[in-house]
Design a protein around this motif. Sequence first.
Motif, PDB file in Angstrom:
ATOM      1  N   ALA A   1       0.833  -1.210   0.000  1.00  0.00           N
ATOM      2  CA  ALA A   1       0.000   0.000   0.000  1.00  0.00           C
ATOM      3  C   ALA A   1       0.865   1.256   0.000  1.00  0.00           C
ATOM      4  N   ALA A   2       1.927   1.245   0.787  1.00  0.00           N
ATOM      5  CA  ALA A   2       2.784   2.434   0.885  1.00  0.00           C
ATOM      6  C   ALA A   2       3.471   2.743  -0.442  1.00  0.00           C
ATOM      7  N   LEU A   3       3.915   1.711  -1.125  1.00  0.00           N
ATOM      8  CA  LEU A   3       4.609   1.921  -2.389  1.00  0.00           C
ATOM      9  C   LEU A   3       3.674   2.454  -3.471  1.00  0.00           C
ATOM     10  N   ALA A   4       2.376   2.395  -3.221  1.00  0.00           N
ATOM     11  CA  ALA A   4       1.404   2.962  -4.151  1.00  0.00           C
ATOM     12  C   ALA A   4       1.004   4.389  -3.774  1.00  0.00           C
ATOM     13  N   ASN A   5       1.660   4.966  -2.751  1.00  0.00           N
ATOM     14  CA  ASN A   5       1.364   6.355  -2.394  1.00  0.00           C
ATOM     15  C   ASN A   5       1.468   7.245  -3.634  1.00  0.00           C
ATOM     16  N   PRO A   6       0.511   8.137  -3.856  1.00  0.00           N
ATOM     17  CA  PRO A   6       0.555   8.990  -5.048  1.00  0.00           C
ATOM     18  C   PRO A   6       1.605  10.088  -4.916  1.00  0.00           C
TER      19      PRO A   6
END
Length: 385
Positions: A282-287
């Motif tokens: 989820a964190a690596l998908a931060n915009p």
Amino acid sequence: MIIETAQRTRQTSEYYFSVKLAEVRKLIAEGHDVINLGIGNPDMMPSVETLEALTTAAYQPQAHGYQPYTGTPAFRKSVADFYYRTYGVTLDPNTEILPLIGSKEGITHISLTFLDPGDEVLVPELGYPAYRAVSQMVGAAVKEYPLREDHGWQPDWNAMESLVTPKTKIMWLNYPHMPTGAPATQELFEEAVAFAKKHRILLCHDNPYSLVLNKKEPISLLSVEGAKDVAIELNSMSKSHNMAGWRLGWLAGAKEYISAVLTIKSNVDSGMFWAMQEAAVAALANPPEWHAERNAVYQGRLEASEALLSALGCTWDNKQEGMFLWGKLPDSTESAETLVNGLLVGKHVFIAPGFIFGPKGQRYIRLSLCLPKERIWEAVARIKG
């Protein structure tokens, strides 16, 4: 003790911050309010999505058993997606990514994998102390390579030619650079890869700061053509995603290097907590907006830190990137050690002396941006008071 410690414990000393923070804790226990600008320990929160993913995953029955030594497929794929999206680098998630319990342990795994006693390691004359300490612990000989202050703290490639011998196996590189904040450039990385190819040296790049106060698009060493032949790259979620205590990082590189390191790592730990790996996805998908908001906070702290350096009469390069500010002492200041000790005892402000990162840092100090700007401004007021 009934037995002596191993020789390696006498080849390195206790980490400077471990010793100094004991002094800080003593002052706090005595009732003093110490402003700690010495440690790069991010104080902001991970994204909401990261925390929600952790919570949800922790309630799943499969979360609590042993996990694969190579990490979950979902985590590796998220790293590969992140690298392509952020750096334009293509990685095979099945063979070119090895999750780590923080990238710091990767320094040890790499050294145990590729270094024998007597091998030589090139480390920057200013840099993360672990590069030197771990090399010495595994019995390697450390050779410092020069950084040119007049050339943006980049390696002096001509001078380095004379340092290489048939025993030289590894070169440590770190840009954006800690502690000087010197930014990464494509030209620098191309020169490094060419140097490694010429001398058949494994280039180990440590890349945790590329998304923090970066003034241009972040880059990876692995974006250089042919880099995977001679280079591997460590990366981490500690600084870029406000997750230092989670101990989440990875090693990226060609399959042969990853497989070699795995032979060591698989005998050291038993995988990472599944819920944390789900949260990392989820964190690596931060915009981009999330990273921009974090950097806006750091920018405010940077401005306060520049005022602090000014109050001390220091000078600095405004091209710096990352979560620290590197300042040069004025001639009127006796030494970094005297200044640091005086500020800690007299003003209850702790900053890091430059010499802990190498002898060339004797006339420098480093400030961390990991405190609210209000606290940094308070430190400015104490120094001026």
